[in-house]
Design a protein around this motif. Sequence first.
Motif, PDB file in Angstrom:
ATOM      1  N   GLU A  26       0.925  -1.298   0.078  1.00 25.10           N
ATOM      2  CA  GLU A  26      -0.083  -0.028  -0.022  1.00 25.10           C
ATOM      3  C   GLU A  26       0.913   1.290   0.001  1.00 25.10           C
ATOM      4  O   GLU A  26       1.947   1.391   0.619  1.00 25.10           O
ATOM      5  CB  GLU A  26      -0.836  -0.148   1.145  1.00 25.10           C
ATOM      6  N   VAL A  27       0.461   2.499  -0.717  1.00 20.36           N
ATOM      7  CA  VAL A  27       1.145   3.655  -0.975  1.00 20.36           C
ATOM      8  C   VAL A  27       0.095   4.626  -0.278  1.00 20.36           C
ATOM      9  O   VAL A  27      -1.071   4.594  -1.002  1.00 20.36           O
ATOM     10  CB  VAL A  27       1.798   3.910  -2.187  1.00 20.36           C
ATOM     11  N   THR A  28       0.430   5.361   0.628  1.00 23.68           N
ATOM     12  CA  THR A  28      -0.611   6.410   1.116  1.00 23.68           C
ATOM     13  C   THR A  28      -0.037   7.764   1.040  1.00 23.68           C
ATOM     14  O   THR A  28       1.473   8.009   1.550  1.00 23.68           O
ATOM     15  CB  THR A  28      -0.939   6.321   2.556  1.00 23.68           C
ATOM     16  N   PRO A  29      -0.704   8.783   0.817  1.00 24.05           N
ATOM     17  CA  PRO A  29      -0.092  10.372   0.798  1.00 24.05           C
ATOM     18  C   PRO A  29       0.153  10.402   2.253  1.00 24.05           C
ATOM     19  O   PRO A  29      -0.374  10.011   2.950  1.00 24.05           O
ATOM     20  CB  PRO A  29      -1.392  11.060   0.155  1.00 24.05           C
ATOM     21  N   TYR A  30       1.199  11.314   2.524  1.00 15.86           N
ATOM     22  CA  TYR A  30       1.694  11.439   3.566  1.00 15.86           C
ATOM     23  C   TYR A  30       1.930  13.241   3.770  1.00 15.86           C
ATOM     24  O   TYR A  30       1.934  13.756   2.715  1.00 15.86           O
ATOM     25  CB  TYR A  30       3.031  10.916   4.109  1.00 15.86           C
ATOM     26  N   PHE A  31       2.459  13.704   4.706  1.00 23.34           N
ATOM     27  CA  PHE A  31       2.699  15.068   4.882  1.00 23.34           C
ATOM     28  C   PHE A  31       3.614  15.552   3.711  1.00 23.34           C
ATOM     29  O   PHE A  31       4.668  15.026   3.629  1.00 23.34           O
ATOM     30  CB  PHE A  31       3.138  15.331   6.272  1.00 23.34           C
ATOM     31  N   LYS A  32       3.208  16.936   3.411  1.00 24.36           N
ATOM     32  CA  LYS A  32       4.165  17.628   2.439  1.00 24.36           C
ATOM     33  C   LYS A  32       4.507  16.807   1.104  1.00 24.36           C
ATOM     34  O   LYS A  32       5.681  16.916   1.038  1.00 24.36           O
ATOM     35  CB  LYS A  32       5.291  18.137   3.308  1.00 24.36           C
ATOM     36  N   GLY A  33       3.845  16.027   0.640  1.00 25.35           N
ATOM     37  CA  GLY A  33       4.216  15.589  -0.435  1.00 25.35           C
ATOM     38  C   GLY A  33       4.944  14.237  -0.444  1.00 25.35           C
ATOM     39  O   GLY A  33       5.079  13.514  -1.495  1.00 25.35           O
TER      40      GLY A  33
END
Length: 63
Positions: A26-33
């Motif tokens: 799984e790949v999840t958006p995280y803080f600041k790109g």
Amino acid sequence: METQLDPEVFFRANRQLVVNIQAVKEVTPYFKGRLYLLLEPAPEGDQIISSGKANAFKEWLDM
């Protein structure tokens, strides 16, 4: 050793981690790109892709 790895199968995520494409669950958006990775088997600690490498990582995964 990294130069001997197939770049279609392995990606240098950061200084400590080279990722096999089959390990990415799984790949999840995280803080600041940045991107947060869920890997199997899971290494210790959070696995984060920097904002500078995020686009290259997405292209590597064909996202």
